[in-house]
Design a protein around this motif. Sequence first.
Motif, PDB file in Angstrom:
ATOM      1  N   GLU A   1       0.750  -1.184  -0.074  1.00 56.93           N
ATOM      2  CA  GLU A   1      -0.046  -0.027  -0.077  1.00 56.93           C
ATOM      3  C   GLU A   1       0.881   1.006   0.027  1.00 56.93           C
ATOM      4  O   GLU A   1       1.855   1.308   0.497  1.00 56.93           O
ATOM      5  N   GLU A   2       0.304   2.194  -0.648  1.00 52.02           N
ATOM      6  CA  GLU A   2       1.058   3.669  -0.750  1.00 52.02           C
ATOM      7  C   GLU A   2       0.838   4.306   0.492  1.00 52.02           C
ATOM      8  O   GLU A   2      -0.244   4.430   1.028  1.00 52.02           O
ATOM      9  N   VAL A   3       1.828   4.729   1.330  1.00 53.16           N
ATOM     10  CA  VAL A   3       1.838   5.510   2.422  1.00 53.16           C
ATOM     11  C   VAL A   3       2.400   7.054   2.246  1.00 53.16           C
ATOM     12  O   VAL A   3       3.488   7.078   1.558  1.00 53.16           O
ATOM     13  N   VAL A   4       2.078   8.029   2.762  1.00 46.56           N
ATOM     14  CA  VAL A   4       2.674   9.180   2.607  1.00 46.56           C
ATOM     15  C   VAL A   4       3.276   9.889   3.939  1.00 46.56           C
ATOM     16  O   VAL A   4       2.719   9.674   5.065  1.00 46.56           O
ATOM     17  N   GLU A   5       4.585   9.630   4.160  1.00 48.58           N
ATOM     18  CA  GLU A   5       5.268  10.212   5.461  1.00 48.58           C
ATOM     19  C   GLU A   5       6.249  11.544   5.163  1.00 48.58           C
ATOM     20  O   GLU A   5       7.050  11.376   4.425  1.00 48.58           O
ATOM     21  N   ARG A   6       5.872  12.677   5.827  1.00 45.99           N
ATOM     22  CA  ARG A   6       6.682  13.820   5.816  1.00 45.99           C
ATOM     23  C   ARG A   6       6.585  14.339   4.420  1.00 45.99           C
ATOM     24  O   ARG A   6       7.732  14.707   3.826  1.00 45.99           O
ATOM     25  N   GLY A   7       5.545  14.156   3.851  1.00 46.60           N
ATOM     26  CA  GLY A   7       5.271  14.776   2.483  1.00 46.60           C
ATOM     27  C   GLY A   7       6.074  13.708   1.282  1.00 46.60           C
ATOM     28  O   GLY A   7       5.797  14.149   0.161  1.00 46.60           O
ATOM     29  N   LYS A   8       6.318  12.686   1.631  1.00 48.91           N
ATOM     30  CA  LYS A   8       7.118  11.691   0.707  1.00 48.91           C
ATOM     31  C   LYS A   8       6.340  10.272   0.474  1.00 48.91           C
ATOM     32  O   LYS A   8       5.812   9.947   1.653  1.00 48.91           O
ATOM     33  N   LYS A   9       6.098   9.904  -0.679  1.00 53.83           N
ATOM     34  CA  LYS A   9       5.329   8.672  -0.652  1.00 53.83           C
ATOM     35  C   LYS A   9       6.144   7.468  -0.775  1.00 53.83           C
ATOM     36  O   LYS A   9       7.306   7.600  -1.388  1.00 53.83           O
ATOM     37  N   SER A  10       5.746   6.328  -0.300  1.00 52.04           N
ATOM     38  CA  SER A  10       6.312   5.328  -0.253  1.00 52.04           C
ATOM     39  C   SER A  10       5.683   3.871  -0.278  1.00 52.04           C
ATOM     40  O   SER A  10       4.375   3.963   0.026  1.00 52.04           O
ATOM     41  N   THR A  11       6.197   2.860  -0.398  1.00 45.50           N
ATOM     42  CA  THR A  11       5.283   1.558  -0.490  1.00 45.50           C
ATOM     43  C   THR A  11       5.608   0.696   0.584  1.00 45.50           C
ATOM     44  O   THR A  11       6.710   0.531   1.121  1.00 45.50           O
ATOM     45  N   LYS A  12       4.754   0.449   1.462  1.00 43.21           N
ATOM     46  CA  LYS A  12       4.794  -0.201   2.715  1.00 43.21           C
ATOM     47  C   LYS A  12       4.153  -1.812   2.464  1.00 43.21           C
ATOM     48  O   LYS A  12       2.999  -1.683   2.057  1.00 43.21           O
ATOM     49  N   HIS A  13       4.874  -2.711   2.654  1.00 42.84           N
ATOM     50  CA  HIS A  13       4.490  -4.217   2.393  1.00 42.84           C
ATOM     51  C   HIS A  13       3.655  -4.560   3.712  1.00 42.84           C
ATOM     52  O   HIS A  13       4.174  -4.446   4.839  1.00 42.84           O
ATOM     53  N   ARG A  14       2.527  -5.204   3.532  1.00 41.41           N
ATOM     54  CA  ARG A  14       1.926  -5.666   5.014  1.00 41.41           C
ATOM     55  C   ARG A  14       1.623  -7.095   4.760  1.00 41.41           C
ATOM     56  O   ARG A  14       1.175  -7.809   3.839  1.00 41.41           O
ATOM     57  N   VAL A  15       1.743  -7.506   5.992  1.00 42.16           N
ATOM     58  CA  VAL A  15       1.282  -9.076   6.037  1.00 42.16           C
ATOM     59  C   VAL A  15       0.403  -9.225   7.339  1.00 42.16           C
ATOM     60  O   VAL A  15       0.647  -8.789   8.414  1.00 42.16           O
TER      61      VAL A  15
END
Length: 207
Positions: free
Chosen positions: A54-68
């Motif tokens: 899922e795509e997350v936004v932290e401190r204005g930056k987008k990144s992808t987080k893998h969830r299990v």
Amino acid sequence: MRMDPTTGEAPGWVIRVTVKEFVEAYPHIEAKHAYTELKEAAENLFECKVEWDEEVVERGKKSTKHRVVRWIYEKVDTTTAGWVDIKFAPSIAPYLLGIESEFTKYKLRHAADLRSIYSWRLLEILAQYRDTGFVTIGYDAFCQSVGAPESCVKDSAQLRRRVIEPAVKELQEKNGLAIEWEPIVPAGRKVTGFRFKFKPDPQGRLF
């Protein structure tokens, strides 16, 4: 939605399935064995997990987080008389139950009908790409995701025969999924991955 601090349960995410409902859904099961079958099916859910990015936004930056996430957050109480309560994990419940709609028993019945753990895990892989209906996955990643035995990991022919083909067949027959798949074999070398193309049945029983 937060859990009730008294019961430790998330309201709306605990689904009670009775033996009567189970028998109605699976008339081929003898009534005297229905509760045992129901408990076994519910207990097996605790060993199943789902993974997604899922795509997350932290401190204005987008990144992808893998969830299990496990499908259910607590093992089923098998001491109850005539029913089981299935406690879906808060992280996955909205995807299974519908974010704003009530739980659809029809979907649960078709998903619970799967008997092979490889079918469950292939279903989990495909579910992550339900919006596109297409997934490419590396050989090692696929083997790890489905929990393939070591003998199959080392032998792609066994992997195909014992894991992929039975799982695809079961999903086609029991869930109405139209699935096409092929191994990725660059320049005639060994298998490096797989491509799956799928489409849920028109009645939307799966996704």
